[in-house]
Design a protein around this motif. Structure first.
Motif, PDB file in Angstrom:
ATOM      1  N   THR A 182      -4.200 -15.367   5.903  1.00  0.00           N
ATOM      2  CA  THR A 182      -3.293 -14.750   4.769  1.00  0.00           C
ATOM      3  C   THR A 182      -3.683 -15.769   3.741  1.00  0.00           C
ATOM      4  O   THR A 182      -3.802 -15.354   2.509  1.00  0.00           O
ATOM      5  CB  THR A 182      -1.360 -15.366   5.354  1.00  0.00           C
ATOM      6  OG1 THR A 182      -1.252 -13.925   5.925  1.00  0.00           O
ATOM      7  CG2 THR A 182      -0.848 -14.862   3.502  1.00  0.00           C
TER       8      THR A 182
ATOM      9  N   TYR B 270       5.934 -13.196  -4.868  1.00  0.00           N
ATOM     10  CA  TYR B 270       5.801 -13.590  -3.203  1.00  0.00           C
ATOM     11  C   TYR B 270       5.673 -14.562  -2.101  1.00  0.00           C
ATOM     12  O   TYR B 270       5.983 -13.853  -1.662  1.00  0.00           O
ATOM     13  CB  TYR B 270       3.838 -13.146  -3.948  1.00  0.00           C
ATOM     14  CG  TYR B 270       3.449 -12.764  -2.017  1.00  0.00           C
ATOM     15  CD1 TYR B 270       3.661 -12.077  -1.227  1.00  0.00           C
ATOM     16  CD2 TYR B 270       2.808 -14.113  -1.982  1.00  0.00           C
ATOM     17  CE1 TYR B 270       3.048 -11.494  -0.203  1.00  0.00           C
ATOM     18  CE2 TYR B 270       2.048 -13.830  -0.762  1.00  0.00           C
ATOM     19  CZ  TYR B 270       2.353 -12.918   0.664  1.00  0.00           C
ATOM     20  OH  TYR B 270       1.744 -12.455   1.749  1.00  0.00           O
ATOM     21  N   TYR B 271       5.144 -15.467  -2.708  1.00  0.00           N
ATOM     22  CA  TYR B 271       5.685 -16.240  -1.671  1.00  0.00           C
ATOM     23  C   TYR B 271       7.371 -17.312  -1.563  1.00  0.00           C
ATOM     24  O   TYR B 271       7.407 -17.539  -0.411  1.00  0.00           O
ATOM     25  CB  TYR B 271       5.592 -17.529  -2.284  1.00  0.00           C
ATOM     26  CG  TYR B 271       3.377 -18.648  -2.204  1.00  0.00           C
ATOM     27  CD1 TYR B 271       3.266 -17.963  -1.674  1.00  0.00           C
ATOM     28  CD2 TYR B 271       3.262 -19.732  -3.640  1.00  0.00           C
ATOM     29  CE1 TYR B 271       2.036 -18.025  -2.018  1.00  0.00           C
ATOM     30  CE2 TYR B 271       2.223 -19.548  -3.453  1.00  0.00           C
ATOM     31  CZ  TYR B 271       1.413 -18.816  -2.817  1.00  0.00           C
ATOM     32  OH  TYR B 271      -0.552 -19.257  -3.059  1.00  0.00           O
TER      33      TYR B 271
ATOM     34  N   THR C 281       7.994 -14.331   0.889  1.00  0.00           N
ATOM     35  CA  THR C 281       7.169 -14.391   2.425  1.00  0.00           C
ATOM     36  C   THR C 281       8.125 -15.070   3.431  1.00  0.00           C
ATOM     37  O   THR C 281       7.946 -14.978   4.447  1.00  0.00           O
ATOM     38  CB  THR C 281       5.768 -15.263   2.375  1.00  0.00           C
ATOM     39  OG1 THR C 281       6.505 -16.518   2.696  1.00  0.00           O
ATOM     40  CG2 THR C 281       4.751 -14.651   1.511  1.00  0.00           C
TER      41      THR C 281
ATOM     42  N   LYS D 187       7.848 -15.176   7.794  1.00  0.00           N
ATOM     43  CA  LYS D 187       7.670 -16.609   9.035  1.00  0.00           C
ATOM     44  C   LYS D 187       9.078 -16.614   9.678  1.00  0.00           C
ATOM     45  O   LYS D 187       8.920 -17.120  10.606  1.00  0.00           O
ATOM     46  CB  LYS D 187       7.809 -17.889   7.860  1.00  0.00           C
ATOM     47  CG  LYS D 187       6.665 -17.452   7.054  1.00  0.00           C
ATOM     48  CD  LYS D 187       6.404 -18.432   5.649  1.00  0.00           C
ATOM     49  CE  LYS D 187       5.044 -18.246   4.958  1.00  0.00           C
ATOM     50  NZ  LYS D 187       4.518 -19.531   3.709  1.00  0.00           N
TER      51      LYS D 187
ATOM     52  N   THR E 270       4.288 -13.070  11.242  1.00  0.00           N
ATOM     53  CA  THR E 270       3.464 -13.367  10.801  1.00  0.00           C
ATOM     54  C   THR E 270       1.956 -12.634  10.415  1.00  0.00           C
ATOM     55  O   THR E 270       0.713 -12.674   8.899  1.00  0.00           O
ATOM     56  CB  THR E 270       2.479 -14.843  10.776  1.00  0.00           C
ATOM     57  OG1 THR E 270       2.296 -14.971  11.967  1.00  0.00           O
ATOM     58  CG2 THR E 270       4.066 -15.841  10.940  1.00  0.00           C
TER      59      THR E 270
ATOM     60  N   GLY F 159       2.193 -10.789   6.932  1.00  0.00           N
ATOM     61  CA  GLY F 159       1.481 -11.117   5.443  1.00  0.00           C
ATOM     62  C   GLY F 159       0.031 -11.684   5.775  1.00  0.00           C
ATOM     63  O   GLY F 159      -0.258 -11.123   3.869  1.00  0.00           O
TER      64      GLY F 159
ATOM     65  N   THR G 201      -1.535  -9.149   2.267  1.00  0.00           N
ATOM     66  CA  THR G 201      -2.728 -10.667   1.617  1.00  0.00           C
ATOM     67  C   THR G 201      -4.153  -9.845   1.464  1.00  0.00           C
ATOM     68  O   THR G 201      -4.500  -9.435   0.499  1.00  0.00           O
ATOM     69  CB  THR G 201      -3.128 -11.660   2.187  1.00  0.00           C
ATOM     70  OG1 THR G 201      -1.488 -12.370   2.124  1.00  0.00           O
ATOM     71  CG2 THR G 201      -3.089 -12.282   0.546  1.00  0.00           C
TER      72      THR G 201
ATOM     73  N   THR H 199       3.338  -8.702  -3.989  1.00  0.00           N
ATOM     74  CA  THR H 199       4.790  -9.097  -4.004  1.00  0.00           C
ATOM     75  C   THR H 199       5.582  -7.839  -3.710  1.00  0.00           C
ATOM     76  O   THR H 199       6.378  -7.485  -3.028  1.00  0.00           O
ATOM     77  CB  THR H 199       4.847  -9.597  -5.673  1.00  0.00           C
ATOM     78  OG1 THR H 199       4.510 -10.075  -6.182  1.00  0.00           O
ATOM     79  CG2 THR H 199       6.898  -9.634  -5.711  1.00  0.00           C
TER      80      THR H 199
ATOM     81  N   CYS I 114       4.986  -6.852  -0.682  1.00  0.00           N
ATOM     82  CA  CYS I 114       5.971  -7.942   1.068  1.00  0.00           C
ATOM     83  C   CYS I 114       7.368  -7.577   0.508  1.00  0.00           C
ATOM     84  O   CYS I 114       8.497  -7.585   1.542  1.00  0.00           O
ATOM     85  CB  CYS I 114       6.204  -9.213   0.301  1.00  0.00           C
ATOM     86  SG  CYS I 114       6.734 -10.788   1.447  1.00  0.00           S
TER      87      CYS I 114
ATOM     88  N   GLY J 161      10.344  -6.324   3.550  1.00  0.00           N
ATOM     89  CA  GLY J 161      10.924  -7.489   4.361  1.00  0.00           C
ATOM     90  C   GLY J 161      12.220  -7.034   3.759  1.00  0.00           C
ATOM     91  O   GLY J 161      12.682  -7.517   5.161  1.00  0.00           O
TER      92      GLY J 161
END
Length: 480
Positions: free
Chosen positions: A224, A352-353, A356, A360, A365, A368, A372, A407, A410, A414
């Motif tokens: 990632t 985005y972070y 994530t 995690k 993962t 991810g 990416t 973004t 994810c 999510g």
């Protein structure tokens, strides 16, 4: 709100250790642009881009794996530290050794033939960065942001002094950009002393039950990160490949790359904020994962993060006439129009972070990596299509498209596997309105610099006041 206040406080302290050093590093840009031509600056940018890509492989995602396994119930933190550090040292030792042995060939590939020493110095820099990555992660896990800040600030202080000495006092044109690389190596060597106690406490170890699990968790994180840094650095290489020779009058692609790279630095103001928040937020997310109210907490964190970034987007985006002076040499000013686009791109990277957290915490993962890699595909395709027609403006738009797509991807995944009640509509409204204000303001030319600066300041203050009025009730919610 107590947890949010604590997170904000830790973000400020990590800002001392990440934003302040990187901002001071940013202040080196005028020193570099005055010492080197755009062509030379382009070479330096490519070298540092290669380092950014390889650094991800050197650390192999073990920072995140360390957080995950050290925070599990009954975990032995020292043992997890030893396991993570062992993997990082083995990988970085092998890779650094290969770079040293193949230095002549690699120098040729990197268009610096005859400068084997630069390859060797870069290998040493990456080895040190990798060796101290887990000790820095340990400071974050143990909530020691002040010690983190001291290490980072001392390093950047040494870096600034060495840059000034090499480029202003002992400058030799035959060494050129090599001085910047050497300064980084000498400054990074300080970290070995700073973490001497932590490094001496490390005992090489492999655990047959835990090591494979950590490795399985970490390698998708590494992939990632690799795809992510490719997204950020790819445009610097593709400008050389895909920019038509006469796209910019009297400019070679190498010169355009130098201008693009220097202006890219201005957008790092947003990235610095993102990184400071990330340093504080990653251990925060892991430590609060077991709380039944964590989804709502994470949603509020993301919303307030977006608000802060919008204020920064507005403040920097409408004051390009001030920011351009940080570039030093006026030759580089022509590219400042790309800065608002890149600021917005980094805002989405920060979101985005935050998003994530779901993969995690659910140990998925691999998603991810898929997200990416998808972003990397968008980056490559967008650069290929846009550079020939828009130049480095196209590269900037490609960066925005990449991070926005990551973004969205994810978020959608999510919500399926770890639903979090994000305030999507309200947050997007802030981003859209802020972007509109930036471009509307920049479309109005105010000839007098001081009058323009005063008007821009009034716009920023008014924006902050409106945001406060809209958000004052949420800020007064009971403590969490």
């Amino acid at each position: 709100m107590s947890k949010l206040k604590r997170l904000a406080g830790e973000t400020v302290l990590y800002g001392l250790g990440s934003i302040v050093p990187r901002f001071l590093n940013f202040l080196l840009v005028p020193l570099h642009t005055n010492a080197f031509s755009p062509e030379q600056y382009g070479v330096l940018s490519k070298l540092l881009a290669y380092v950014a890509v390889l650094n991800v492989i050197f650390t192999f995602g073990m920072e995140t794996a360390y957080f995950r396994f050290a925070t599990k119930d009954g975990a032995d933190e020292q043992k997890v530290f030893n396991l993570a550090q062992t993997v990082v040292v083995i990988i970085s030792f092998v890779l650094s050794g290969a770079l040293l042995l193949l230095a002549p060939s690699i120098a040729g590939i990197m268009d610096i033939a005859g400068h084997d020493d630069l390859v060797m110095w870069l290998a040493a820099i990456m080895f040190i960065d990798a060796v101290v990555a887990i000790p820095f992660a340990r400071l974050r896990l143990k909530k020691k942001p002040l010690q983190f800040a001291v290490g980072k600030l001392t390093n950047i202080g040494l870096l600034m002094v060495l840059n000034f000495y090499f480029l202003k006092i002992a400058f030799n044109p035959s060494v050129g950009v090599g001085y910047v690389v050497l300064a980084n190596l000498l400054a990074n060597a300080f970290y070995l002393l700073f973490f001497a106690r932590s490094l001496l406490s490390w005992r090489p170890v492999i655990d047959r039950s835990i090591s494979p699990a950590m490795f399985s968790y970490a390698y998708p994180v590494m992939l990632t990160g690799l795809a992510g840094v490719t997204n950020e650095m790819f445009s610097r290489q593709t400008l050389d490949w895909w920019l038509p020779a006469n796209f910019y009058a009297n400019q070679t692609p190498a010169r355009a790359l130098g201008i693009f790279s220097a202006c890219y630095k201005l957008a790092m103001l947003m990235n610095l904020t993102v990184q400071a928040f990330r340093y504080a937020a990653e251990p925060f997310f892991f430590s609060n994962a077991v709380d039944k109210n964590s989804p709502a907490l994470f949603a509020r964190v993301n919303h307030y993060f977006i608000i802060v970034c919008c204020v920064l987007l507005l403040g920097a985006g409408i004051n390009l006439d001030i920011l351009k002076y940080f570039l030093g040499n006026a030759t580089y000013w022509e590219g400042v129009n790309i800065v608002p686009i890149l600021l917005l791109a980094y805002l989405f990277l920060g979101v985005y972070y935050n998003l994530t957290v779901w993969f995690k915490l659910t140990d998925k993962t691999i998603y991810g990596t898929l997200i990416t890699v998808g972003g990397a595909v968008v980056t490559i395709a967008a650069n290929f299509l846009l550079i020939p027609t828009l130049g480095y403006l196209g590269s900037s738009i490609a960066t925005l498209l990449c991070y926005f797509s990551m973004t969205v991807g994810c978020y959608l995944l999510g919500q399926k596997y770890y639903p979090i009640p994000y305030q999507v509509g309200k947050s997007m409204a802030y981003i859209i309105v802020t972007t509109a204000i930036v471009y509307a303001t920049n479309s109005i030319i105010i000839p007098n610099f001081w009058v323009g600066t005063a008007v821009h300041g009034a716009i920023i203050v008014s924006f902050v006041l409106v945001v406060y009025l809209l958000e004052k009730n949420p800020f007064r919610q009971p403590a969490t």
